[in-house]
Design an enzyme around this catalytic site. Structure first.
Site, PDB file in Angstrom:
ATOM      1  N   VAL A   1      -0.920  16.833 -15.417  1.00  0.00           N
ATOM      2  CA  VAL A   1      -0.715  15.336 -17.217  1.00  0.00           C
ATOM      3  C   VAL A   1      -1.063  14.090 -15.930  1.00  0.00           C
ATOM      4  CG1 VAL A   1       0.458  14.291 -18.706  1.00  0.00           C
ATOM      5  CG2 VAL A   1       0.437  17.361 -17.883  1.00  0.00           C
ATOM      6  N   LYS A   2      -1.877  13.520 -16.913  1.00  0.00           N
ATOM      7  CA  LYS A   2      -2.786  12.074 -16.873  1.00  0.00           C
ATOM      8  C   LYS A   2      -2.090  11.330 -17.750  1.00  0.00           C
ATOM      9  CE  LYS A   2      -7.217  11.769 -16.479  1.00  0.00           C
ATOM     10  NZ  LYS A   2      -8.502  10.945 -16.213  1.00  0.00           N
ATOM     11  N   VAL A   3      -1.051  10.485 -17.052  1.00  0.00           N
ATOM     12  CA  VAL A   3      -0.810   9.144 -17.440  1.00  0.00           C
ATOM     13  C   VAL A   3      -1.177   8.113 -17.213  1.00  0.00           C
ATOM     14  CG1 VAL A   3       1.791  10.255 -18.108  1.00  0.00           C
ATOM     15  CG2 VAL A   3       1.079   9.062 -15.495  1.00  0.00           C
TER      16      VAL A   3
END
Length: 196
Positions: free
Chosen positions: A82-84
């Site tokens: 997951v890219k934040v």
């Protein structure tokens, strides 16, 4: 060093994967939109082509939204990361997601201090954008050197994913400086094979 493609084009991914040296993929809603495809369906298709990590970017601006999106993405496939974004809210989301066993890629990193914070928050991958630093007159690869030293000094487990790669020269430089991963457009990947 691992090689990722920064794309949502599944034909390019298949072509690169067939060679056998592709290690992963980074993508985002803008890249998928340019392909004219559904975001979640495309992520699922990419994960079926690429056996390594596939970074899926959240679009929420607050931690609660990022965590909700991240948990949904993690259900798509085991290799989703997951890219934040590198913001206080992104780092809150990073802590919450990693505590629940979901791997996180902190994106839009432009300084060594930001990379330090991302590692402390538990990021699996940290993405410094070297090409964008070059665009504003800084030497983007210097950031890779700084992050490598900090991570080695303190034995951080976060991996350096050099992003915003613009040329084969960028790939060579980040490899020499100790980046764990370079993610690049398909055009740059193809250029790696060529020599005049």
């Amino acid at each position: 060093m691992k090689i990722f493609l920064d794309t949502a084009n599944t034909k390019e991914l298949k072509k690169a994967a067939d060679i056998g040296i592709l290690d992963g993929c980074t993508t985002n809603p803008t890249l998928i939109m340019k392909e004219g495809k559904d975001y979640k369906k495309t992520l699922k298709e990419i994960c079926s082509i690429v056996s390594g990590p596939v970074s899926a970017e959240t679009v929420s601006l607050n931690a609660e939204g990022m965590v909700k999106e991240g948990r949904e993405f993690a259900k798509i496939a085991k290799n989703i990361v997951v890219k934040v974004t590198m913001t206080p809210e992104g780092m809150k989301a990073c802590r919450l997601l990693t505590k629940s066993g979901i791997r996180v890629n902190t994106t839009l990193v432009f300084s060594a201090n930001q990379a330090l914070l991302a590692a402390k928050a538990g990021s699996y991958l940290v993405s410094p954008f070297i090409g964008r630093l070059d665009d504003i007159g800084e030497k983007g690869t210097e950031l890779i050197k700084e992050i490598r030293q900090i991570y080695d000094n303190y034995s951080f487990k976060s991996q350096i994913l050099a992003a915003s790669i613009r040329s084969p020269e960028h790939v060579k430089e980040v490899a020499m400086l100790g980046a764990d991963i370079a993610t690049m457009p398909f055009k740059v990947y193809e250029q790696l094979f060529n020599h005049k």
